[in-house]
Design an enzyme around this catalytic site. Structure first.
Site, short mmCIF file in Angstrom:
data_model
loop_
_atom_site.label_atom_id
_atom_site.label_comp_id
_atom_site.label_asym_id
_atom_site.label_seq_id
_atom_site.Cartn_x
_atom_site.Cartn_y
_atom_site.Cartn_z
N ASP A 47 1.02 -1.22 -0.09
CA ASP A 47 -0.12 -0.09 -0.02
C ASP A 47 0.78 1.16 -0.05
O ASP A 47 1.99 1.16 0.41
CB ASP A 47 -0.92 -0.02 1.23
CG ASP A 47 -1.87 -1.18 1.39
OD1 ASP A 47 -1.92 -1.98 0.44
OD2 ASP A 47 -2.51 -1.22 2.44
N HIS A 190 3.78 -2.42 2.82
CA HIS A 190 3.80 -1.14 2.55
C HIS A 190 4.95 -0.56 1.49
O HIS A 190 5.97 -0.76 2.34
CB HIS A 190 3.42 -0.02 3.67
CG HIS A 190 2.03 -0.36 4.20
ND1 HIS A 190 1.94 -1.25 5.17
CD2 HIS A 190 1.07 0.58 4.27
CE1 HIS A 190 0.65 -1.27 5.58
NE2 HIS A 190 0.09 -0.30 5.05
ZN ZN Z 1 -2.46 3.10 3.52
#
Ligand code: ZN
Length: 229
Positions: A47, A190
């Site tokens: 992400d 991430h």
């Molecule tokens: Zn995020």
């Protein structure tokens, strides 16, 4: 009586919290948190990208013949459009992670729709790919999200396990994820840190360096979320 009322309130708050943040909840907007359990495959998802460090991650994934899913923020896609195109060109799946990564709670349906629609537009224009998957910032779902997802034909994706790689050191991230390695698992990591420029994602990269060969050793194939379903 007072106690009962407190208990009832607590239970209602518990249900509300689950609806908003529970990884397996589809009460507010439909989402998946696990793929097909019959195949020896799992999905890595990243992400908050793209970031300046995304290419290092792409190299690692290529080295281990792994495909992943990247939930991109529109703002970061416009800032690093060449890297966003590289992600798509490498055959990874691209999902929508809103435009500017706001927590969606207490936001109006119009705001929620605009955030997601704007990201959808930038991602499509810059990478040539129209996302079919959406991940809510902080995993927070809120009324209005269901209709936004419907209008943009997006399926919500939560996770089976989250590495908390924005705060933990690499060995702990790897341990958390490897413990949850199972057929159809969806792992959340991430490759950016919200909208930060040049974020430090060394913990993420180091964890991926460990888990990729380990998952391969266990015989898992590493696929996109859409191919895992
Ligand atoms: Zn995020």
């Amino acid at each position: 009586m007072v106690e009962q009322a407190v208990l009832a309130t607590t239970a209602a708050a518990g249900i509300a919290a689950y609806a908003v943040r529970g990884k397996s909840s589809s009460l507010i907007a439909p989402s998946i948190w696990h793929g097909d359990r019959s195949r020896h495959a799992l999905a890595l998802t990243f992400d908050d990208g793209p970031s300046e460090s995304t290419p290092a991650l792409l190299e690692l994934l290529a080295k281990h013949d792994a495909k992943a899913t990247f939930f991109l923020c529109g703002h970061n896609v416009r800032r690093l459009n060449g890297i966003a195109r590289e992600v798509a060109a490498a055959g990874h799946e691209i999902g929508n992670h809103t435009d500017s990564h706001p927590p969606l709670h207490f936001k109006s349906p119009g705001f929620i729709y605009q955030e997601i629609a704007r990201a959808q537009e930038s991602i499509t224009e810059i990478t040539g790919v129209t996302p079919k998957l959406f991940r809510a910032p902080y995993g927070v779902r809120w009324p209005g999200l269901r209709s936004a997802q419907e209008r943009l034909q997006l399926t919500g994706v939560m996770w089976t396990a989250i590495g908390r790689d924005w705060k933990l050191p690499a060995p702990r991230i790897s341990r958390i994820l490897l413990k949850k390695a199972q057929n159809g698992a969806i792992f959340c990591l991430h490759d950016g840190r919200v909208l930060q420029e040049s974020p430090d994602i060394r913990a993420t990269i180091d964890a991926v360096k460990t888990i990729l060969p380990a998952l391969r050793e266990l015989g898992f194939s590493l696929e996109t979320v859409s191919s895992l379903r």
